[in-house]
Design a protein around this motif. Sequence first.
Motif, PDB file in Angstrom:
ATOM      1  N   THR A   1      -0.285   4.209  -1.898  1.00 15.06           N
ATOM      2  CA  THR A   1      -1.588   4.821  -1.450  1.00 15.06           C
ATOM      3  C   THR A   1      -1.403   5.574   0.000  1.00 15.06           C
ATOM      4  O   THR A   1      -1.909   6.651   0.167  1.00 15.06           O
TER       5      THR A   1
ATOM      6  N   TYR B   1       0.630  -1.274   0.124  1.00 11.92           N
ATOM      7  CA  TYR B   1       0.128   0.024   0.048  1.00 11.92           C
ATOM      8  C   TYR B   1       0.842   1.305   0.000  1.00 11.92           C
ATOM      9  O   TYR B   1       0.361   2.262   0.140  1.00 11.92           O
TER      10      TYR B   1
ATOM     11  N   VAL C   1      -5.984   1.694   2.567  1.00 14.94           N
ATOM     12  CA  VAL C   1      -5.109   0.853   3.211  1.00 14.94           C
ATOM     13  C   VAL C   1      -5.627   0.304   4.693  1.00 14.94           C
ATOM     14  O   VAL C   1      -5.347  -1.250   4.830  1.00 14.94           O
TER      15      VAL C   1
END
Length: 617
Positions: A37, A34, A103
């Motif tokens: 992000t 992630y 996330v």
Amino acid sequence: MHPHSLLPRHSDAVAGASLERETLRRVWQFAQPYRTTIGIFLGAILVSALVAIVPPFVFRAILDSAIPDGDRALVWWLALVAVIAALAEAALAIVQRWGSARVGEGLIYDLRVALFNKVQRMPIAFFTRTQTGSLISRLNNDVIGAQSAVTSTLGTAVSNVVILLTTVTAMIALEWRLTLLSLVVLPAFIIPARRVGKRLQTIAAKQMDLNAQMNTQMQERFNVSGALLVKLFGRHRDEVEAFSGRAAGVRDSGVLAAMYGRVFFVALGLVGALGAVAVYGIGAQLVVSGDITAGTLVALAALVSRVYMPLTALSNARVELLTSFVSFDRVFEVLDAPTSIVDRAGAYDLVQPRGRIDIDHVTFRYPPAAEVSIASLEAPGAPTGDPDHDVLSDITLTIESGETVAIVGPSGSGKSTLAALIPRLYDVTSGSIRLDGNDLRDLTIDSIHAAIGVVSQDPHLFHESIESNLRYARPDATHDDIVAACQGARIHDTIAALPDGYRTVVGERGYRFSGGEKQRLAIARLLLKNPVVMILDEATSHLDNESESLVQAALDEAMRGRTSVVIAHRLSTITNADRIVVVENGQIVEQGKHHDLMARDGAYARQVRAGGLFAST
Ligand code: ADP
């Protein structure tokens, strides 16, 4: 929502904890996928903190330049800038939420699936020792707690640091003396705020504890056996009393937490208000004396309100972070647990099994807790494998392909243990077990379990339809296959007579099968799976005559053409077996046919005469 209401579950564990490098590294590993992000998320926080200091400067420009100059066009332009700043802040807030949700939910998903997969691969010894409720709580609560370390805690910390830095910088740029002045009241506020935070944490932990106790009580009382116990022992009143005691605890700490939270917020507002008063009061003097402009004063007052909140949030950030990391540790604890029974490197499939079993000088003792389970998940009364006690010693036994062997012996002699070693539910302590000449530890576990079927004393059925319960053994079975298996297991007529037939749901809120019916269903499931080896733990309870003969017929069907190992409790099974193996104290003391063993007048004959061998004759 109040920042502390989500707080702390494991405050005791947090107290002495520090952030372990190793934990951090692994958390980062989970966060890796992630990182883009997370980058966008943190970027949005940073930009929105910068955007937020634009409006105070706009106000200053309006007051100090546009109004005195009577510049109407400039007023419009400045207003436009303020509108754009507001729009940008709104958009960035949505981007932030998008990032943290992506996330957070992604991490919850990853951790849950990893845990589920891990737990499924744990050895059976783990499940005999583990408290299911605590294990499930790891998959529910701890996973959520862990992800909050990355999303809410990290996000809050970063955004507050950024807001604080940008705001204080802007304030100093505007007027450093007033800035210092507005900051001197801070310690007087932060220190009590920390105390309130700690207190709230203790209250929250206590509340979680009481909630867990309530849940356990409900779980244990709200099922048929628990409810029956309460009724038959007339303990209804005491149960309510215990429950209301816990519920009252939750209520009281709820009130307390609400009050502390409110006092905290009111104090925060008060300090903000006083700070503004101080800025205006003293600032106005400076405006009068011509040291600063009115616009600077207004801008400062607007900024000062943005300083207090982040500071108090940050003063508790360490504790919050540690708390979330405790959850991570609890998740890792399960992920790291030893899985003792797994395919070894180079394990191969058993192809076309014939079902010959060699048990070769096998000695076995149950593995100690440390090897198979997680201390914090242990059930209170978990069986303790005595490290010095061999449950089986030096067992040697060859079972030919297609042979039926009945294992008999007094309760506790080790029959079930021996049966559990054949499908490698446990590994032998010394010696070896071979299937068609292959050591079980060299074969893939999947192929062992494809070759060996087990019917236990009290077979488990899922709370699903009869058909899907049966299909569990062979997902691609046709309806005809299923009917054929049920006919073989002598359970088809019973199922066909149910209003919903094979679609009848089994279990607490569905159809409840009797013990004999359940065992026949389990035999049908086994017939569908069609393994070469069958291991059967015969029911010890008495069956009525009809069930008895149906189960017998089902068993005959199941044993045909298969290697069968039966922990036998019924005389007919024992006398029909090709061989009877008598186990006492973990050792084979005799083997042979019924008549030979009776004639020998040894352990077997003794047990038969004492009547301890048979459940029903
Ligand atoms: P049987 O099937 O002949 O009644 P078992 O194989 O169930 O006997 O038990 C043999 C011995 O192993 C007993 O002393 C029992 O207490 C012990 N035992 C059984 N299961 C476990 C376990 N999961 N952990 C530790 N000891 C066990």
